[in-house]
Design a protein around this motif. Structure first.
Motif, PDB file in Angstrom:
ATOM      1  N   VAL A 122      27.660  49.044 -92.755  1.00 38.72           N
ATOM      2  CA  VAL A 122      28.732  49.453 -93.654  1.00 38.72           C
ATOM      3  C   VAL A 122      29.775  50.235 -92.856  1.00 38.72           C
ATOM      4  O   VAL A 122      29.487  51.287 -92.286  1.00 38.72           O
ATOM      5  CB  VAL A 122      28.195  50.323 -94.802  1.00 38.72           C
ATOM      6  CG1 VAL A 122      29.343  50.817 -95.672  1.00 38.72           C
ATOM      7  CG2 VAL A 122      27.194  49.534 -95.645  1.00 38.72           C
ATOM      8  N   SER A 123      30.980  49.689 -92.802  1.00 43.91           N
ATOM      9  CA  SER A 123      32.061  50.358 -92.074  1.00 43.91           C
ATOM     10  C   SER A 123      32.817  51.331 -92.969  1.00 43.91           C
ATOM     11  O   SER A 123      33.286  52.372 -92.516  1.00 43.91           O
ATOM     12  CB  SER A 123      33.029  49.328 -91.491  1.00 43.91           C
ATOM     13  OG  SER A 123      33.622  48.567 -92.527  1.00 43.91           O
ATOM     14  N   GLU A 124      32.959  50.972 -94.230  1.00 40.15           N
ATOM     15  CA  GLU A 124      33.592  51.843 -95.217  1.00 40.15           C
ATOM     16  C   GLU A 124      33.292  51.307 -96.607  1.00 40.15           C
ATOM     17  O   GLU A 124      32.749  50.212 -96.766  1.00 40.15           O
ATOM     18  CB  GLU A 124      35.099  51.943 -94.993  1.00 40.15           C
ATOM     19  CG  GLU A 124      35.857  50.639 -95.097  1.00 40.15           C
ATOM     20  CD  GLU A 124      37.344  50.823 -94.810  1.00 40.15           C
ATOM     21  OE1 GLU A 124      38.066  51.197 -95.756  1.00 40.15           O
ATOM     22  OE2 GLU A 124      37.773  50.612 -93.666  1.00 40.15           O
ATOM     23  N   THR A 125      33.638  52.094 -97.614  1.00 38.58           N
ATOM     24  CA  THR A 125      33.439  51.668 -98.996  1.00 38.58           C
ATOM     25  C   THR A 125      34.761  51.729 -99.748  1.00 38.58           C
ATOM     26  O   THR A 125      35.653  52.508 -99.405  1.00 38.58           O
ATOM     27  CB  THR A 125      32.411  52.557 -99.719  1.00 38.58           C
ATOM     28  OG1 THR A 125      32.881  53.917 -99.729  1.00 38.58           O
ATOM     29  CG2 THR A 125      31.049  52.479 -99.040  1.00 38.58           C
ATOM     30  N   ASP A 126      34.870  50.887-100.764  1.00 42.00           N
ATOM     31  CA  ASP A 126      36.006  50.895-101.681  1.00 42.00           C
ATOM     32  C   ASP A 126      35.464  51.012-103.101  1.00 42.00           C
ATOM     33  O   ASP A 126      34.260  50.870-103.328  1.00 42.00           O
ATOM     34  CB  ASP A 126      36.830  49.607-101.552  1.00 42.00           C
ATOM     35  CG  ASP A 126      37.407  49.433-100.159  1.00 42.00           C
ATOM     36  OD1 ASP A 126      37.981  50.393 -99.643  1.00 42.00           O
ATOM     37  OD2 ASP A 126      37.264  48.333 -99.591  1.00 42.00           O
ATOM     38  N   THR A 127      36.352  51.249-104.039  1.00 37.67           N
ATOM     39  CA  THR A 127      35.945  51.388-105.436  1.00 37.67           C
ATOM     40  C   THR A 127      36.639  50.331-106.273  1.00 37.67           C
ATOM     41  O   THR A 127      37.876  50.281-106.314  1.00 37.67           O
ATOM     42  CB  THR A 127      36.306  52.778-105.980  1.00 37.67           C
ATOM     43  OG1 THR A 127      35.704  53.786-105.156  1.00 37.67           O
ATOM     44  CG2 THR A 127      35.792  52.935-107.411  1.00 37.67           C
ATOM     45  N   THR A 128      35.855  49.475-106.925  1.00 36.39           N
ATOM     46  CA  THR A 128      36.422  48.506-107.860  1.00 36.39           C
ATOM     47  C   THR A 128      36.863  49.237-109.116  1.00 36.39           C
ATOM     48  O   THR A 128      36.084  49.976-109.724  1.00 36.39           O
ATOM     49  CB  THR A 128      35.390  47.420-108.226  1.00 36.39           C
ATOM     50  OG1 THR A 128      35.021  46.706-107.042  1.00 36.39           O
ATOM     51  CG2 THR A 128      35.983  46.432-109.233  1.00 36.39           C
TER      52      THR A 128
END
Length: 287
Positions: free
Chosen positions: A255-261
């Motif tokens: 996991v390089s980064e997370t986003d939020t749907t």
């Protein structure tokens, strides 16, 4: 919109040289190549914020699906204007052009508070798995069905299956993706139950969309592509946190980064029992 000593106007994204769009995304560390921008401009609509001499200070795109829904993405503001309201102004332009549509997007951490203030609500977390694929993949679960490359005639079946998983028909996007993607389908008992695509993007290859009915099917549909990409850079964006996510980790994707749907209007993610699920996103902006 006036920002301190200069004024910005909105122009159609197709009226701007792609090199300026590439420079904009490079400026914020996004991996989009000129050809990625060209594809996105074919797939959707967009605007850019430019000054009086044509310099680009921001962008925003939307991708309509059906009559009342669109995904939003590529909302980028140059570092010089990030704290001056440029992103909010760009989103207001999107709202004006998407009036009457329900909207969904995948927000970065930096933009999350802005989207909350604009009426978007949180639905799920997207995990960006990426890295150089392991030379040997982990042991796969037993395959239930047959994997194959689809015929052109089967693209309609893929579109129908995808609509059940995604919630709305995005046939135009899938047709564009299929032009330069390798595609795998899973059939069981003569019925299409899953599919996956893999194409060039950014630093390497992105595997997505991936649509399947369960983790086991999703793993096989992804492994088909990752086997071919051993040692190469690959990316998979997923909301899954179960066996499918564990498989990606075992393939040395981290996991390089997370986003939020997030959604505005009708809720976007509404999984139904015994229906297929989007395991891998088509892209950050395309969802």
């Amino acid at each position: 919109m006036r920002l301190k000593s200069f004024e910005l106007i909105a122009r159609d994204i197709n009226d701007v040289d792609v090199s300026l769009l590439h420079a904009l995304s490079i400026g914020v560390g996004w991996p989009h190549r000129p050809k990625d921008w060209d594809f996105l401009r074919r797939a959707g609509h967009g605007i850019v914020a430019v000054d009086g001499i044509g310099r680009v200070f921001g962008s925003a795109m939307w991708f309509p699906h059906g009559d009342d829904f669109a995904t939003v993405g590529l909302v980028i503001t140059s570092p010089r204007t990030q704290a001056q309201g440029n992103a909010r102004w760009l989103m207001e332009q999107v709202f004006e052009r998407c009036a009457g549509r329900n909207l969904s997007l995948n927000s970065t951490d930096a933009a999350y508070k802005l989207y909350l203030s604009l009426g978007f609500t949180k639905e799920a977390i997207v995990y960006q798995y990426q890295g150089d694929v392991a030379p040997t993949l982990p042991m796969l679960p037993p395959l239930n069905g047959e994997l194959s490359e689809p015929s052109r005639e089967e693209l309609d079946e893929i579109t129908a299956l995808d609509a059940r998983a995604f919630g709305v028909d995005r046939g135009k996007l899938l047709a564009l993706l299929s032009e330069n993607a390798s595609i795998c389908v899973l059939q069981r008992g003569g019925e299409l139950v899953g599919y996956s695509m893999c194409r060039e993007f950014g630093r390497g290859q992105v595997v997505g969309p991936i649509v399947a009915s369960n983790d086991r099917d999703a793993i096989h549909l992804t492994a088909v592509h990752l086997k071919r990409l051993a040692g190469q850079f690959a990316r998979v964006d997923t909301r899954d946190t179960g066996a499918f996510a564990e498989f990606l980790q075992q393939c040395r994707l981290a996991v390089s980064e997370t986003d939020t749907t997030m959604s505005k209007g009708r809720r976007f993610l509404n999984r139904k029992d015994n229906e297929p699920l989007v395991y891998g996103l088509a892209g950050h902006a395309l969802s």
